[in-house]
Design an enzyme around this catalytic site. Structure first.
Site, PDB file in Angstrom:
ATOM      1  CB  SER A 182       2.946  -8.650   4.675  1.00 13.53           C
ATOM      2  OG  SER A 182       1.995  -7.641   4.433  1.00 13.53           O
ATOM      3  CE  LYS A 210       3.629  -6.274   0.509  1.00 17.10           C
ATOM      4  NZ  LYS A 210       3.770  -7.330   1.545  1.00 17.10           N
TER       5      LYS A 210
END
Length: 350
Positions: free
Chosen positions: A246, A289
């Site tokens: 990511s 996140k």
């Protein structure tokens, strides 16, 4: 046992044996928002901490504003464990203050006389008598009542720093660190917490050369940009394990920033996997996140377009406080990451 239900709690799923995990229903709980932490602290944590330390609201007051400062500056975590520890530290400081206060009682002649010649003499002289009160059948509430006459200690910002030390976190931290070209902010999820990570490229490799050619930082046949240079990519907080794809878009953004000498926006964080052809692929942990980004003062978050479905899991008030930017290709990321757009908007071949 066939009809029994067992409940287990774990911070990390990796150590659980696969055969056992295959027979479990896994419920993942995201981190708390600052607003949720505030409600938990005011309703549950503070009363429990006061009771554990033999105090009451007559001895110690922690205003809502102070709890907000405590959450913002000392306890940026997914849960509330450290928040409770810090509240306990404040309670211990208050308990010491209560214990050290003088228990001097001015006794007048109309007090019920005691069978003690020395005490009678002192009373006749109008002097003060120091008395030590030892509650019988001691429990937390009786101790609190014994000191009820003292004024309550109100925790303010100054007391926070005196008891807990200087603030551990600062809202300006990201802005101050993203002050030079080559630094970008990525979002990382770990089993223990979600956080942001600053990437700073400064090992030359064929892959870096290939990306430089794709971005047309130099002509494919003349990679003068990399001539005589080594590039080292630094992930701060080295003690925190990091894996997964990511950080792909963040790595490329850092390289573009370094080679173009353009600074990445300090209020922007990003996450997403990137293919060799520049497509931005979806990643996991979006809710955590985004919560981490908001917790660290980020205002704009760049996400893969195919992660838009995951936004339904994010609390609406959190989404309302952030600008969510969706990217399908790498040039979309670069367009939003830099003030004024991608440095090589006209030349990139992603």
């Amino acid at each position: 046992m066939f009809h029994s239900t067992f409940q287990a709690i774990a911070n990390r799923i990796q150590p659980i044996p696969p055969p056992l995990l295959d027979r479990m229903e896994v419920i993942e709980l995201p981190g708390y928002t600052p607003e949720e932490k505030l409600k938990i602290a005011m309703k549950d944590l503070i009363p429990r901490v006061l009771d554990q330390h033999g105090l009451s609201s007559n001895n110690l007051e922690i205003p809502e504003g102070t709890v907000k400062l405590l959450i913002q500056r000392y306890t940026r975590e997914a849960g509330v464990r450290n928040l409770e520890r810090n509240l306990a530290a404040l309670a211990r400081a208050a308990a010491v203050r209560v214990a050290e206060q003088e228990s001097t009682i001015s006794v007048s002649k109309d007090v019920h006389p005691m069978d003690a010649p020395l005490l009678d003499t002192r009373l006749a002289e109008g002097a003060e008598v120091e008395m030590e009160v030892l509650p019988m059948g001691v429990n937390n509430h009786e101790i609190s009542n014994a000191f009820r006459s003292t004024s309550a200690l109100v925790v303010d910002e100054a007391m926070l720093e005196k008891v807990l030390g200087p603030p551990r976190y600062d809202d300006k931290e990201t802005a101050e660190r993203v002050t030079t070209p080559g630094v970008s902010v990525g979002l990382v999820w770990t089993p223990s917490e979600e956080r942001f990570s600053l990437l700073r490229p400064r090992q030359q490799s064929e892959r870096v050369r290939a990306r430089a050619a794709d971005l047309q930082l130099a002509a494919a046949g003349q990679l003068n940009l990399m001539e005589g240079r080594d590039v080292h990519i630094h992930f701060p907080a080295g003690a925190v394990p990091k894996d997964g794809p990511s950080a792909g878009v963040t790595l490329v953004t850092s390289l573009v920033s370094l080679f173009s000498q353009r600074k990445v926006r300090a209020d922007t964080a990003m996450t997403g996997e990137m293919t060799l052809r520049g497509l931005v692929l979806p990643v996991g942990g979006i809710e955590d996140k985004i919560l981490a980004a908001r917790r660290y003062g980020i205002k704009r978050v760049i996400l893969p377009e195919r992660n838009v479905k995951d936004l339904v899991e994010v609390p609406s008030h959190v989404l309302a406080s952030l600008e969510i930017l969706l990217a399908k290709r790498m040039e979309d990321v670069l367009e939003e990451a830099f003030e004024g757009g991608c440095p090589w908007r006209l030349h990139a071949k992603l």
